[in-house]
Enzyme design. Structure first.
Site, mmCIF file in Angstrom:
data_model
loop_
_atom_site.group_PDB
_atom_site.id
_atom_site.type_symbol
_atom_site.label_atom_id
_atom_site.label_comp_id
_atom_site.label_asym_id
_atom_site.label_seq_id
_atom_site.Cartn_x
_atom_site.Cartn_y
_atom_site.Cartn_z
ATOM 1 N N ASP A 13 -18.163 -54.448 27.478
ATOM 2 C CA ASP A 13 -19.252 -54.105 28.393
ATOM 3 C C ASP A 13 -19.975 -55.380 28.830
ATOM 4 O O ASP A 13 -20.603 -56.051 28.009
ATOM 5 C CB ASP A 13 -20.211 -53.144 27.685
ATOM 6 C CG ASP A 13 -21.217 -52.541 28.642
ATOM 7 O OD1 ASP A 13 -21.228 -52.921 29.829
ATOM 8 O OD2 ASP A 13 -21.999 -51.683 28.195
ATOM 9 N N ASP A 38 -20.606 -48.234 35.188
ATOM 10 C CA ASP A 38 -21.680 -47.651 34.398
ATOM 11 C C ASP A 38 -23.009 -47.788 35.166
ATOM 12 O O ASP A 38 -23.431 -46.864 35.855
ATOM 13 C CB ASP A 38 -21.675 -48.379 33.037
ATOM 14 C CG ASP A 38 -22.867 -48.096 32.162
ATOM 15 O OD1 ASP A 38 -23.671 -47.242 32.506
ATOM 16 O OD2 ASP A 38 -22.990 -48.746 31.098
ATOM 17 N N LYS A 77 -20.396 -55.890 23.597
ATOM 18 C CA LYS A 77 -21.195 -56.482 24.667
ATOM 19 C C LYS A 77 -20.788 -57.943 24.888
ATOM 20 O O LYS A 77 -20.882 -58.759 23.965
ATOM 21 C CB LYS A 77 -22.687 -56.399 24.320
ATOM 22 C CG LYS A 77 -23.157 -54.989 23.964
ATOM 23 C CD LYS A 77 -22.895 -53.989 25.076
ATOM 24 C CE LYS A 77 -23.183 -52.562 24.613
ATOM 25 N NZ LYS A 77 -22.821 -51.559 25.630
ATOM 26 N N LYS A 136 -24.219 -42.101 32.120
ATOM 27 C CA LYS A 136 -25.410 -42.106 31.260
ATOM 28 C C LYS A 136 -26.350 -41.029 31.767
ATOM 29 O O LYS A 136 -26.810 -41.075 32.910
ATOM 30 C CB LYS A 136 -26.104 -43.468 31.314
ATOM 31 C CG LYS A 136 -25.539 -44.482 30.342
ATOM 32 C CD LYS A 136 -26.589 -45.524 30.008
ATOM 33 C CE LYS A 136 -26.169 -46.345 28.808
ATOM 34 N NZ LYS A 136 -25.171 -47.372 29.165
ATOM 35 N N GLU A 145 -16.342 -52.907 31.287
ATOM 36 C CA GLU A 145 -17.369 -52.053 31.880
ATOM 37 C C GLU A 145 -18.355 -52.896 32.672
ATOM 38 O O GLU A 145 -18.855 -53.906 32.189
ATOM 39 C CB GLU A 145 -18.113 -51.283 30.781
ATOM 40 C CG GLU A 145 -19.077 -50.252 31.364
ATOM 41 C CD GLU A 145 -19.540 -49.260 30.310
ATOM 42 O OE1 GLU A 145 -18.844 -48.251 30.115
ATOM 43 O OE2 GLU A 145 -20.583 -49.513 29.674
HETATM 44 MG MG MG Z 1 -22.494 -50.080 29.692
#
Ligand code: MG
Length: 368
Positions: free
Chosen positions: A193, A241, A165, A265, A218
């Site tokens: 991400d 995403d 992240k 997701k 991402e």
């Molecule tokens: Mg993500």
């Protein structure tokens, strides 16, 4: 076969460690899970789960799932749960949008359909690969030192895939990416991400500064418009995403070449029925797939694994699962678990794992 009852449970799923997104912008400590049990007149029982990643991550929240089910339940009673498209149409007519509220119903019905057919969901969907899928760890850290510490903790448990992240301070992001790349093992799958945190200018600054490393980012910016605007100005592979919600989003991303990876997701897109169409759009356009539970228990992880098993091995990057981040276990150790950083498809018919119902306490709603 007919749906006779929909039973709804709520469970708090505390995280083992506090978790930070966007370089510290968003903090998460507990997830609000909704578990759904669907009963049928033939005695088969299916389970589904809807667990958003908190309520600040995307437009989805735990109480919203339960309110959505209250609205849709009268339209579900009497339907044949094996007729997934009928169930999907009934939900879309009863409540336009609110895909995240529909996902647990869709999951329960796939569970029943698999049990009725005597095969795992992935096989019912056309055939599941038995190649174990790498689990992507979530590396929610802020500094270089914390990033190394979290990644090493996952590596010690066998993890070879990591969703790191980033999306805080731009200079710190560049430094963290360079450090992770300098220490990455040969077989590791790493994706950075951003969780929408960068402006267009910030995204270009980081993506161009790290161009020689050829790393995948991402959701670098808030919207598909932002991602489209920066696309001609950098060379980095992109995974979309949070901006991949509807089939129309999937079609636009594929047509306009906005991503090299679909981050699907399941709770966000409304479950397996809708996700399977996105998978097909991706595969038809040479786009890789990263399947993710949105959050939750081993049930949500297993649902993601079934979809990942229907993606050809070469196009499936990893499965994001958070079972190792959650401090409680509602399924008593059952179901697919981390084995040396991978998940193995369960051979039991249907989903392949049910929760420990006694541990869920009293239901919060029963519709029949
Ligand atoms: Mg993500």
């Amino acid at each position: 076969m007919k749906i006779t009852r929909v039973t709804v449970y709520q469970a708090d799923l505390p995280l083992a460690h506090p978790y930070w997104l966007s370089g510290g912008r968003l903090k998460f400590e507990i997830l609000d899970a909704t578990l759904v049990r669907i009963d049928t007149d033939e005695g088969l029982v299916g389970w589904g789960e809807g667990t958003p990643w908190g309520h600040t991550y995307v437009p989805a929240h735990g109480p919203g799932i339960r309110a959505g089910i209250e609205t849709m339940a009268p339209f579900l009673i009497g339907l044949d749960p094996r007729r997934l498209l009928d169930v999907e149409r009934a939900m879309d007519l009863a409540l336009p949008g609110h895909l995240y509220a529909k996902a647990p119903i869709d999951m329960s019905c796939w569970d029943i359909a698999g049990q009725a057919a005597g095969v795992p969901i992935a096989d019912l969907m056309g055939g599941g690969s038995r190649t174990p899928r790498p689990i992507a760890a979530s590396v929610g850290a802020k500094t270089i030192e914390e990033t190394r510490e979290v990644m090493d903790r996952y590596r010690a448990r066998g993890y070879v895939a990591h969703s790191v992240k980033i999306g805080g301070d731009v200079d710190r992001d560049i430094a963290r990416i360079r450090d992770v790349e300098a220490h990455r093992a040969e077989n590791e799958i790493i994706l950075y991400d951003v969780n929408r945190a960068w402006s267009r200018a910030q995204a270009l600054q980081v993506m161009c500064a790290t161009e020689a490393l050829n790393v995948t980012f991402e959701q670098p910016c808030e919207s598909l418009d932002d991602i489209a605007a920066i696309a001609p100005k950098h060379a980095a592979p992109v995974s979309v995403d949070e901006s991949l919600v509807t089939l129309q989003d999937a079609a636009r991303i594929a047509r306009d070449g906005l991503a090299e990876v679909f981050g699907i997701k399941l709770n966000r897109v409304g479950g397996l029925t809708k996700a399977a169409r996105m998978r097909d759009i991706a595969l038809a356009h040479g786009i890789d797939i990263f399947v993710m539970a949105t959050g939750g228990s081993v049930l949500a992880d297993t649902e993601a694994l079934h979809l990942a098993a229907t993606v050809s091995d070469h196009a499936c990057r990893a499965v994001w699962a958070c079972q190792d981040m959650i401090a409680v276990d509602i399924a008593g150790g059952r179901g697919p678990r981390n084995r040396n950083g991978h998940l193995h498809l369960p051979e039991a018919p249907g989903l392949g794992v049910h929760p420990d119902e006694d541990a869920l306490g009293a239901p919060v709603a029963v519709y029949s």
